[in-house]
Motif scaffolding. Structure first.
Motif, PDB file in Angstrom:
ATOM      1  N   GLY A   1     -45.880  -5.517 -47.196  1.00 41.54           N
ATOM      2  CA  GLY A   1     -46.632  -4.704 -46.224  1.00 41.54           C
ATOM      3  C   GLY A   1     -45.801  -4.368 -44.966  1.00 41.54           C
ATOM      4  N   LEU A   2     -44.273  -4.357 -45.175  1.00 39.93           N
ATOM      5  CA  LEU A   2     -43.366  -4.115 -44.087  1.00 39.93           C
ATOM      6  C   LEU A   2     -43.273  -2.566 -44.046  1.00 39.93           C
ATOM      7  CD1 LEU A   2     -40.301  -6.350 -44.362  1.00 39.93           C
ATOM      8  CD2 LEU A   2     -42.059  -6.230 -42.474  1.00 39.93           C
ATOM      9  N   VAL A   3     -43.645  -1.928 -45.035  1.00 41.82           N
ATOM     10  CA  VAL A   3     -43.659  -0.388 -45.100  1.00 41.82           C
ATOM     11  C   VAL A   3     -44.891   0.077 -45.656  1.00 41.82           C
ATOM     12  CG1 VAL A   3     -41.005  -0.208 -45.088  1.00 41.82           C
ATOM     13  CG2 VAL A   3     -42.118  -0.212 -47.237  1.00 41.82           C
ATOM     14  N   ASP A   4     -45.131   1.409 -45.455  1.00 38.03           N
ATOM     15  CA  ASP A   4     -46.341   1.843 -45.874  1.00 38.03           C
ATOM     16  C   ASP A   4     -46.211   2.878 -47.125  1.00 38.03           C
ATOM     17  OD1 ASP A   4     -48.323   1.100 -43.623  1.00 38.03           O
ATOM     18  OD2 ASP A   4     -46.559   2.038 -42.670  1.00 38.03           O
ATOM     19  N   GLU A   5     -44.882   3.335 -47.373  1.00 40.81           N
ATOM     20  CA  GLU A   5     -45.085   4.494 -48.429  1.00 40.81           C
ATOM     21  C   GLU A   5     -43.562   4.434 -48.737  1.00 40.81           C
ATOM     22  OE1 GLU A   5     -46.567   8.490 -48.888  1.00 40.81           O
ATOM     23  OE2 GLU A   5     -47.082   8.193 -46.821  1.00 40.81           O
ATOM     24  N   LEU A   6     -43.188   4.699 -50.164  1.00 38.65           N
ATOM     25  CA  LEU A   6     -41.866   4.842 -50.668  1.00 38.65           C
ATOM     26  C   LEU A   6     -41.700   6.312 -50.921  1.00 38.65           C
ATOM     27  CD1 LEU A   6     -41.791   1.995 -53.442  1.00 38.65           C
ATOM     28  CD2 LEU A   6     -40.818   1.847 -51.107  1.00 38.65           C
ATOM     29  N   ALA A   7     -40.528   6.771 -50.729  1.00 34.26           N
ATOM     30  CA  ALA A   7     -40.112   8.197 -51.065  1.00 34.26           C
ATOM     31  C   ALA A   7     -39.177   8.243 -51.982  1.00 34.26           C
ATOM     32  CB  ALA A   7     -39.591   8.951 -49.598  1.00 34.26           C
ATOM     33  N   ALA A   8     -38.977   9.136 -52.627  1.00 32.88           N
ATOM     34  CA  ALA A   8     -38.166   9.323 -53.851  1.00 32.88           C
ATOM     35  C   ALA A   8     -36.582   9.968 -53.294  1.00 32.88           C
ATOM     36  CB  ALA A   8     -38.504  10.060 -55.088  1.00 32.88           C
ATOM     37  N   THR A   9     -36.964  11.059 -52.424  1.00 27.77           N
ATOM     38  CA  THR A   9     -35.780  11.557 -51.955  1.00 27.77           C
ATOM     39  C   THR A   9     -35.749  11.994 -50.282  1.00 27.77           C
ATOM     40  OG1 THR A   9     -36.857  13.837 -51.966  1.00 27.77           O
ATOM     41  CG2 THR A   9     -35.572  13.163 -54.038  1.00 27.77           C
ATOM     42  N   GLY A  10     -34.750  12.360 -49.736  1.00 26.68           N
ATOM     43  CA  GLY A  10     -34.632  12.531 -48.195  1.00 26.68           C
ATOM     44  C   GLY A  10     -35.753  13.512 -47.750  1.00 26.68           C
ATOM     45  N   ASP A  11     -35.875  14.491 -48.651  1.00 26.03           N
ATOM     46  CA  ASP A  11     -36.815  15.464 -48.303  1.00 26.03           C
ATOM     47  C   ASP A  11     -38.363  14.955 -48.351  1.00 26.03           C
ATOM     48  OD1 ASP A  11     -34.895  17.354 -47.680  1.00 26.03           O
ATOM     49  OD2 ASP A  11     -34.870  18.588 -49.608  1.00 26.03           O
ATOM     50  N   ASP A  12     -38.624  14.361 -49.585  1.00 34.46           N
ATOM     51  CA  ASP A  12     -39.571  13.653 -49.619  1.00 34.46           C
ATOM     52  C   ASP A  12     -40.078  12.936 -48.596  1.00 34.46           C
ATOM     53  OD1 ASP A  12     -42.211  12.885 -51.217  1.00 34.46           O
ATOM     54  OD2 ASP A  12     -41.042  11.136 -51.827  1.00 34.46           O
ATOM     55  N   MET A  13     -39.196  11.933 -48.031  1.00 34.93           N
ATOM     56  CA  MET A  13     -39.251  11.011 -47.196  1.00 34.93           C
ATOM     57  C   MET A  13     -39.971  11.758 -45.712  1.00 34.93           C
ATOM     58  SD  MET A  13     -36.648   8.823 -45.237  1.00 34.93           S
ATOM     59  CE  MET A  13     -35.675   9.986 -44.605  1.00 34.93           C
ATOM     60  N   LEU A  14     -39.259  12.851 -45.233  1.00 31.00           N
ATOM     61  CA  LEU A  14     -39.593  13.536 -44.137  1.00 31.00           C
ATOM     62  C   LEU A  14     -40.978  14.234 -44.374  1.00 31.00           C
ATOM     63  CD1 LEU A  14     -36.122  14.861 -43.325  1.00 31.00           C
ATOM     64  CD2 LEU A  14     -37.371  13.056 -42.111  1.00 31.00           C
ATOM     65  N   ALA A  15     -41.180  14.631 -45.535  1.00 25.76           N
ATOM     66  CA  ALA A  15     -42.395  15.565 -45.890  1.00 25.76           C
ATOM     67  C   ALA A  15     -43.832  14.377 -45.756  1.00 25.76           C
ATOM     68  CB  ALA A  15     -42.394  16.041 -47.193  1.00 25.76           C
ATOM     69  N   ARG A  16     -43.568  13.131 -46.136  1.00 21.70           N
ATOM     70  CA  ARG A  16     -44.656  12.154 -46.135  1.00 21.70           C
ATOM     71  C   ARG A  16     -44.681  12.011 -44.865  1.00 21.70           C
ATOM     72  NH1 ARG A  16     -45.840   9.475 -51.067  1.00 21.70           N
ATOM     73  NH2 ARG A  16     -44.561  10.254 -52.920  1.00 21.70           N
ATOM     74  N   ALA A  17     -43.717  11.913 -43.814  1.00 21.34           N
ATOM     75  CA  ALA A  17     -43.863  11.520 -42.673  1.00 21.34           C
ATOM     76  C   ALA A  17     -44.663  12.533 -41.915  1.00 21.34           C
ATOM     77  CB  ALA A  17     -42.289  11.146 -41.829  1.00 21.34           C
ATOM     78  N   ARG A  18     -44.414  13.788 -41.963  1.00 18.50           N
ATOM     79  CA  ARG A  18     -45.006  14.707 -41.353  1.00 18.50           C
ATOM     80  C   ARG A  18     -46.461  14.952 -41.641  1.00 18.50           C
ATOM     81  NH1 ARG A  18     -39.856  17.413 -42.025  1.00 18.50           N
ATOM     82  NH2 ARG A  18     -39.256  17.962 -39.938  1.00 18.50           N
ATOM     83  N   ALA A  19     -46.748  14.558 -43.173  1.00 17.61           N
ATOM     84  CA  ALA A  19     -48.162  14.617 -43.532  1.00 17.61           C
ATOM     85  C   ALA A  19     -49.014  13.674 -42.996  1.00 17.61           C
ATOM     86  CB  ALA A  19     -48.048  14.528 -45.208  1.00 17.61           C
ATOM     87  N   TRP A  20     -48.442  12.389 -42.796  1.00 13.00           N
ATOM     88  CA  TRP A  20     -49.170  11.351 -42.165  1.00 13.00           C
ATOM     89  C   TRP A  20     -49.624  11.843 -40.778  1.00 13.00           C
ATOM     90  CZ3 TRP A  20     -48.919   7.816 -38.261  1.00 13.00           C
ATOM     91  CH2 TRP A  20     -50.010   6.742 -38.331  1.00 13.00           C
ATOM     92  N   ILE A  21     -48.518  12.535 -39.982  1.00 11.88           N
ATOM     93  CA  ILE A  21     -48.757  12.751 -38.601  1.00 11.88           C
ATOM     94  C   ILE A  21     -49.837  13.590 -38.530  1.00 11.88           C
ATOM     95  CG2 ILE A  21     -47.705  14.188 -36.715  1.00 11.88           C
ATOM     96  CD1 ILE A  21     -45.008  12.766 -37.393  1.00 11.88           C
ATOM     97  N   GLY A  22     -49.910  14.515 -39.370  1.00 13.70           N
ATOM     98  CA  GLY A  22     -51.024  15.602 -39.487  1.00 13.70           C
ATOM     99  C   GLY A  22     -52.249  14.996 -39.852  1.00 13.70           C
ATOM    100  N   ALA A  23     -52.265  13.975 -40.503  1.00 15.36           N
ATOM    101  CA  ALA A  23     -53.689  13.349 -41.001  1.00 15.36           C
ATOM    102  C   ALA A  23     -54.018  12.168 -39.943  1.00 15.36           C
ATOM    103  CB  ALA A  23     -53.550  12.526 -42.373  1.00 15.36           C
ATOM    104  N   SER A  24     -53.176  11.804 -38.800  1.00 13.79           N
ATOM    105  CA  SER A  24     -53.393  10.743 -38.088  1.00 13.79           C
ATOM    106  C   SER A  24     -53.157  11.015 -36.278  1.00 13.79           C
ATOM    107  CB  SER A  24     -52.506   9.609 -38.467  1.00 13.79           C
ATOM    108  OG  SER A  24     -52.590   9.252 -39.876  1.00 13.79           O
ATOM    109  N   PRO A  25     -53.727  11.935 -35.985  1.00 16.44           N
ATOM    110  CA  PRO A  25     -53.609  12.615 -34.746  1.00 16.44           C
ATOM    111  C   PRO A  25     -53.809  11.562 -33.458  1.00 16.44           C
ATOM    112  CG  PRO A  25     -55.727  13.302 -35.462  1.00 16.44           C
ATOM    113  CD  PRO A  25     -55.115  12.667 -36.381  1.00 16.44           C
ATOM    114  N   GLU A  26     -54.417  10.464 -33.729  1.00 16.93           N
ATOM    115  CA  GLU A  26     -54.810   9.513 -32.744  1.00 16.93           C
ATOM    116  C   GLU A  26     -54.139   8.221 -32.955  1.00 16.93           C
ATOM    117  OE1 GLU A  26     -58.788   9.770 -31.563  1.00 16.93           O
ATOM    118  OE2 GLU A  26     -58.591  11.823 -30.533  1.00 16.93           O
ATOM    119  N   ALA A  27     -52.764   8.095 -33.392  1.00 24.26           N
ATOM    120  CA  ALA A  27     -52.402   6.710 -33.911  1.00 24.26           C
ATOM    121  C   ALA A  27     -52.501   5.823 -32.873  1.00 24.26           C
ATOM    122  CB  ALA A  27     -51.094   6.894 -34.798  1.00 24.26           C
ATOM    123  N   LEU A  28     -52.781   4.521 -33.383  1.00 24.27           N
ATOM    124  CA  LEU A  28     -52.731   3.284 -32.534  1.00 24.27           C
ATOM    125  C   LEU A  28     -52.074   2.114 -33.117  1.00 24.27           C
ATOM    126  CD1 LEU A  28     -55.705   2.993 -30.093  1.00 24.27           C
ATOM    127  CD2 LEU A  28     -53.527   3.550 -29.390  1.00 24.27           C
TER     128      LEU A  28
END
Length: 711
Positions: free
Chosen positions: A180-207
């Motif tokens: 539970g220390l991290v939320d997602e695993l990524a296979a490549t550097g590009d995949d990691m950044l894409a997942r980060a951007r996707a989560w930002i897009g889906a979570s506009p009011e993160a707390l």
């Protein structure tokens, strides 16, 4: 170049790339703090939709700047606390920006690096094989000081956080995800950044969870009766394990308990106060120094430079007893072909069976597979035929401590080596220069002293004889590292470094016994001083019979070379137990202790009749000091006589080879921490009261007079 690059894309997402100039890794230094302040201020004044925090280096973030922490003294306590507070405020501002913040973890994140990630709302980690995540500060005598205790407790609950905090556990990405220390695993550097951007897009009011109304610590706070009960058990267990010698685990437990019962920001202040109290402690200084010296050794400081690194493909082991079998396992585990030779095929097969038992144990624990077991065993060839050693790069003899026997097996096996092959002795006491007389190529002859059990002990002591070449030393160093061990390098003498010093530990136990100290008091106070076992237990484990035979052989060597043999307490006591009472040690049924069928042990009743207790008990501190000071003095003598080549080799060898208390940083660092002058004065007092063995060597007296330390 700024330590943090600020890049905003067309979607309003800012990427903060941590890339500290002039450093191989990112560290939480004053320069980073300044860059973080600038970056957070810019974020607060910019129109943004989200933030990605990542690294411009192969690793994400290595943690605190240990050089900076090592330099903190009592005069800097207030400024250190203030800096901690400001750094936490910056991370607090980051997580309270009002927009989603994601950590894109592209490599190892330890200590302060993971704490930065915990201050983000979401964590995506690149699943690289060598990456690890964790909060290992406890191993340095510290605790996480950038919110790690507070945030981890509120994320995972007390029961989930404490094992990671108290053990300093380092997790692979998949393990971190499961924990539970991290939320997602990524296979490549590009995949990691894409997942980060996707989560930002889906979570506009993160707390953060702890910033949401009604948040409660998973499982309950320390005030919860169930949690309080388990914490009482943890506290007692912690005290028993660390014996009050290392303050960091208890500080972590206290910060967790206290912090769980107050609001988030107060918990951060509690965490800071405990870290401030730890950072100036001698234990933290010692453990940080140990970390630096271990890195120095693993980095090749003791290896001759300018010699090409070597890789070994085929290694011969002479003698399939416990030591030889252990070395065979270690080599095969590293993927090296092993020829395990004994006087009989049956003996060699029995030695190979040791590897079977080790692998079976690992399989049971889920740390190995049947396939790995089969592959390892396939690399070990048991034999009674010396010709099977043909083509070996290295042959290690691990036969009994007898000069004549070692000479015979050397002459028999050495011709089977390749032209540049190395012959090594696993002797623990016999001088390498003398053993090399049986070699046709003494320049290729060296000592490789392993420690038992080989599969668990991390150290190998490399001993150079007078004719050992630098190339042989360098290649032997490479072999030790190839099999995953830590090499220290020493020069030749009777007992070298580790055996010489370990002998003084056992000898002082016998001297205390002769002085009328209760054997159980000797054992108990040795452990209270930080030794893993008492000196009488150690002698039983080593075997009084083996020690008796080794002393007999060594005495003959010394006398034959015109030297003077000094009879020590170990010899007086040990010889009497062996010769008069047939008490030969644990492997022979009993020595200082009787060993029972249920696994328990008790002091041999007759021992207290042979060595009656004094009616004037010695001060407990004197007993502890005699046990530790005696060893440290022998380390100084080894340095003075050039047996030890460096202070680092002595410190690392004393901890990893013979179990000197880790919180001291090693025997020579123990003197530094005690204060060289104060240590010298204490030695003089002990010498006056207990004998000349505590008389300070000339090197110690000179350093005390000049105000120098062992560095």
């Amino acid at each position: 170049m700024n330590a943090i690059r600020y890049e905003k894309d067309n979607a309003g997402i800012v990427t903060l790339t941590i890339d500290m100039p002039g450093q191989a890794v990112n560290t939480m230094s004053p320069a980073f703090a300044e860059a973080l302040e600038e970056a957070v201020s810019q974020l607060e004044n910019d129109d943004i939709r989200g933030v990605i925090v990542t690294s411009g280096k192969d690793t994400f973030f290595a943690g605190g700047d240990l050089h900076y922490l090592l330099g903190i003294d009592e005069s800097q306590v207030e400024s250190f606390y203030d800096n901690l507070t400001r750094n936490k405020q910056r991370l607090r501002r980051l997580e309270q920006l009002g927009v989603p913040v994601v950590a894109a973890i592209n490599g190892t994140a330890l200590g302060g690096g993971l704490e930065i990630c915990l201050a983000c709302h979401y964590r995506v980690v690149l699943d690289k094989p060598k990456s690890v995540l964790g909060l290992p500060e406890v191993s340095l005598g510290l605790l996480p000081g950038a919110g790690g205790v507070t945030r981890l407790t509120r994320m995972l609950g007390i029961d989930g956080a404490l094992p990671l905090l108290l053990e300093g556990t380092k997790l692979k990405p998949a393990q971190a995800h499961e924990a539970g220390l991290v939320d997602e695993l990524a296979a490549t550097g590009d995949d990691m950044l894409a997942r980060a951007r996707a989560w930002i897009g889906a979570s506009p009011e993160a707390l953060q969870p702890w910033d949401r109304e009604g948040h409660a610590i998973p499982g309950g706070s320390a005030a919860d009766p169930r949690i309080a009960q388990t914490l009482a058990f943890r506290s007692a267990k912690l005290r028993g394990r660390h014996r009050g010698l290392t303050p960091a685990p208890e500080a972590i437990l206290a910060a967790t308990i206290e912090g769980s019962q107050v609001d988030f920001d107060t918990a951060l202040r509690i965490e800071s106060r405990y870290l401030t109290s730890l950072v100036t402690s001698p234990v933290a200084k010692n453990l940080i120094n140990h970390f630096f010296q271990l890195n120095q050794i693993n980095g090749g400081a003791s290896r001759p430079q300018g010699i090409e690194r070597a890789a070994f493909n085929k290694v011969g082991i002479l003698g399939a007893g416990m030591m030889g079998a252990g070395i065979a396992y270690a080599a095969a585990k590293a993927g090296i072909e092993v020829v395990l030779k004994d006087v009989s095929q049956q003996g060699a097969e029995k030695g190979k069976a040791y590897s079977t038992r080790v692998m079976d144990g690992l399989i049971t624990k889920g740390r190995a597979t049947d396939e790995k077991k089969a592959a390892l065993l396939a690399l070990i060839q048991p034999t009674d035929n010396a010709e099977d050693l043909a083509g070996c790069d290295l042959i290690i003899e691990a036969v009994f401590e007898n000069v004549e026997l070692k000479a015979r097996v050397t002459a028999q096996a050495e011709p089977q080596l390749i032209d540049t092959g190395i012959f090594a002795s696993n002797t623990s006491t016999l001088p390498i220069t003398g053993l090399a007389k049986a070699s046709a190529r003494p320049e290729n002859f060296i000592g490789l002293h392993f420690f038992s059990p080989v599969d668990r002990m991390p150290l190998v002591e490399i001993i150079c004889g007078k004719q050992t070449s630098d190339e042989t030393l360098a290649r032997s160093f490479d072999f030790v590292q190839q099999i995953g061990k830590v090499p220290i390098v020493v020069n030749d003498s009777m007992g070298f470094f580790t055996s010489r010093v370990f002998r003084t530990f056992m000898d002082e136990g016998c001297a205390l016994l002769e002085d009328g100290v209760d054997p159980l008091v000797i054992e108990s106070l040795a452990r209270a001083a930080g030794m893993p076992v008492g000196p009488l237990t150690a002698q039983d484990q080593v075997s009084l019979k083996l020690a008796y035979d080794v002393r007999t052989a060594n005495r003959k060597l010394v006398v034959a070379e015109g030297g003077e043999w000094k009879v020590l307490a170990t010899e007086r006591v040990g010889n009497r137990l062996v010769e008069e009472f047939n008490r030969q040690g644990r492997a022979y049924g009993g020595g200082f202790y009787d060993y029972h069928d249920d696994g328990s042990k008790s002091i041999w009743p007759q021992l207290c009749e042979i060595f009656p207790q004094s009616d004037q008990p010695l001060p407990e501190q004197d007993i502890k000091d005699r046990i530790l000071f005696r060893q440290a003095l022998e380390a100084v003598r080894c340095l003075e006589e050039k047996v030890l080549r460096s202070v680092a080799d002595g410190n690392i060898g004393s901890i990893m080879g013979i179990g000197f208390p880790q919180h001291t940083g090693g025997q020579l660092q123990f003197i530094n921490s005690y204060g060289v002058r104060a240590f010298t004065q204490r030695c003089l007092a002990l010498a006056q009261k207990y004998g000349e063995r505590f008389t300070p060597p000339a090197l110690l007296l000179a350093k005390a007079e000049k105000g120098e330390t062992f560095a």
